[in-house]
Design a protein around this motif. Sequence first.
Motif, PDB file in Angstrom:
ATOM      1  N   SER A 241       0.921  -1.206   0.018  1.00  0.00           N
ATOM      2  CA  SER A 241      -0.065   0.113  -0.032  1.00  0.00           C
ATOM      3  C   SER A 241       0.661   1.217  -0.320  1.00  0.00           C
ATOM      4  CB  SER A 241      -0.957   0.025   1.351  1.00  0.00           C
ATOM      5  OG  SER A 241      -1.848  -1.071   1.201  1.00  0.00           O
ATOM      6  N   SER A 242       1.870   1.109   0.978  1.00  0.00           N
ATOM      7  CA  SER A 242       2.868   2.153   1.106  1.00  0.00           C
ATOM      8  C   SER A 242       3.606   2.514  -0.389  1.00  0.00           C
ATOM      9  CB  SER A 242       3.728   2.370   2.127  1.00  0.00           C
ATOM     10  OG  SER A 242       4.780   3.259   2.037  1.00  0.00           O
ATOM     11  N   LEU A 243       3.941   1.440  -0.987  1.00  0.00           N
ATOM     12  CA  LEU A 243       4.853   1.379  -2.284  1.00  0.00           C
ATOM     13  C   LEU A 243       3.916   2.277  -3.396  1.00  0.00           C
ATOM     14  CD1 LEU A 243       6.240  -2.148  -2.427  1.00  0.00           C
ATOM     15  CD2 LEU A 243       7.483  -0.065  -1.438  1.00  0.00           C
ATOM     16  N   GLN A 244       2.713   1.683  -3.351  1.00  0.00           N
ATOM     17  CA  GLN A 244       1.706   2.216  -4.323  1.00  0.00           C
ATOM     18  C   GLN A 244       1.539   3.669  -4.150  1.00  0.00           C
ATOM     19  OE1 GLN A 244      -1.882  -0.181  -5.537  1.00  0.00           O
ATOM     20  NE2 GLN A 244      -1.208  -1.249  -3.457  1.00  0.00           N
ATOM     21  N   ARG A 245       1.528   4.267  -2.935  1.00  0.00           N
ATOM     22  CA  ARG A 245       1.347   5.470  -2.760  1.00  0.00           C
ATOM     23  C   ARG A 245       2.538   6.531  -3.110  1.00  0.00           C
ATOM     24  NH1 ARG A 245       0.148   9.345   1.972  1.00  0.00           N
ATOM     25  NH2 ARG A 245       1.481   8.008   3.314  1.00  0.00           N
ATOM     26  N   ASP A 265       4.566  -6.300  -9.709  1.00  0.00           N
ATOM     27  CA  ASP A 265       5.081  -6.406 -11.058  1.00  0.00           C
ATOM     28  C   ASP A 265       4.057  -5.846 -11.817  1.00  0.00           C
ATOM     29  OD1 ASP A 265       7.359  -7.726  -9.984  1.00  0.00           O
ATOM     30  OD2 ASP A 265       6.623  -9.815 -10.145  1.00  0.00           O
ATOM     31  N   GLY A 266       4.452  -5.284 -12.934  1.00  0.00           N
ATOM     32  CA  GLY A 266       3.493  -4.485 -13.799  1.00  0.00           C
ATOM     33  C   GLY A 266       2.964  -3.413 -13.397  1.00  0.00           C
ATOM     34  N   ALA A 271      12.944   1.665 -13.449  1.00  0.00           N
ATOM     35  CA  ALA A 271      13.263   2.621 -13.159  1.00  0.00           C
ATOM     36  C   ALA A 271      12.428   3.153 -11.686  1.00  0.00           C
ATOM     37  CB  ALA A 271      13.285   3.787 -14.153  1.00  0.00           C
ATOM     38  N   GLU A 272      11.007   3.171 -11.890  1.00  0.00           N
ATOM     39  CA  GLU A 272      10.340   3.584 -10.828  1.00  0.00           C
ATOM     40  C   GLU A 272      10.625   2.624  -9.630  1.00  0.00           C
ATOM     41  OE1 GLU A 272       6.463   5.497 -13.179  1.00  0.00           O
ATOM     42  OE2 GLU A 272       6.652   3.051 -12.956  1.00  0.00           O
ATOM     43  N   GLN A 273      10.722   1.475  -9.775  1.00  0.00           N
ATOM     44  CA  GLN A 273      10.791   0.517  -8.733  1.00  0.00           C
ATOM     45  C   GLN A 273      12.295   1.172  -7.989  1.00  0.00           C
ATOM     46  OE1 GLN A 273      11.527  -3.536  -9.645  1.00  0.00           O
ATOM     47  NE2 GLN A 273      11.652  -4.064  -7.530  1.00  0.00           N
ATOM     48  N   ALA A 274      13.192   1.532  -8.564  1.00  0.00           N
ATOM     49  CA  ALA A 274      14.553   1.898  -8.067  1.00  0.00           C
ATOM     50  C   ALA A 274      14.271   3.070  -7.301  1.00  0.00           C
ATOM     51  CB  ALA A 274      15.543   2.043  -9.075  1.00  0.00           C
ATOM     52  N   SER A 275      13.448   4.280  -7.658  1.00  0.00           N
ATOM     53  CA  SER A 275      13.320   5.428  -7.246  1.00  0.00           C
ATOM     54  C   SER A 275      12.232   5.257  -5.862  1.00  0.00           C
ATOM     55  CB  SER A 275      12.429   6.319  -8.061  1.00  0.00           C
ATOM     56  OG  SER A 275      13.358   6.447  -9.159  1.00  0.00           O
TER      57      SER A 275
END
Length: 331
Positions: A241-245, A265-266, A271-275
């Motif tokens: 939930s926090s990752l999505q926000r 995933d998806g 790049a967004e995952q790393a940020s």
Amino acid sequence: MSLLADTPFSLLELAPVRQGGTVGATLAHSLRYAQEAERLGFNRFWLAEHHNMEGIASAATAVLIGHIAGGTARIRVGSGGIMLPNHPPLVVAEQFGTLDALYPGRIDLGLGRAPGSDPLTARALRRDERRAEQFPEEVAELQRLLGPRDPAKKVRAIPGEGSGLPIWLLGSSLFSAQLAAARGLPYAFAGHFAPRFVYDAVRLYRSQFQPSAALAKPYVMLGLPLVAAETDEEAAFIGTSSLQRILALMRGEPLWLKPPVQSMDGLWSPAEQASVNAFLGLKVAGGPASLKARLEALVRELEVDELMFTNDLYDEGQRLRALALLMSVKD
């Protein structure tokens, strides 16, 4: 005895609005959350200042501090923080002087120099972008307004003057660390969203600290993002939930607190995952054993005096339960 036994734990609340929820329901939960924190022995409950962020309900920070303080009895309540360039120091002194008069000995005034908003919103707040450069002078003005009563002053904070209200400086870079050290004020580092300079900032603050009437020796509080659950696997799931926000924040999308998902995933690019992971570089997540190991390492490495946690879980029951799980690591 655990290294954490004598380390105060505190909470930072952004009043996150669940997807499909309302501001009213969010603020009612924030009060229940603060009451549970008080029952469990948390030291402080601070509220952030953010503007024009759909999904965050903490814009009127001083109003919410009064709401939380009025519904609790002992826990310290304060701002994490008031973004001083958005407000005249006299207004801040009067607001917090009033809060201190209503709830004596329980109010903290944490100050930041960021806008807490985008440039367009900052202009809507009638904010002069140059005022951030005047932050040291405005902190000094606020200290004078809250300082000893002096009838000779032409401008006085009534209520406010003579309150001796605790002032904290908040930051995520070296600027506020250096200023807090020079003024002899307690310092809170925003590790819950900007971990990059934490080691340098804490080291600089401690090495340059000058004792003052407010504080005899340096005092560091570290903000950390928390995901506490019964097991590491459950924490990984509810933490999405926090990752999505945060992903939404980076995309400029509404910041609703969304239900957890089995996999990210998806939903994001590499790049967004790393940020997002860099944003959460100081995250404390897992079951009690993992939380304890992580927190002990941070306290030992950084020599922090207090820890303050953001705890943004979608399920309100799990959010309350996380507080008890966190406190269990002190044993």
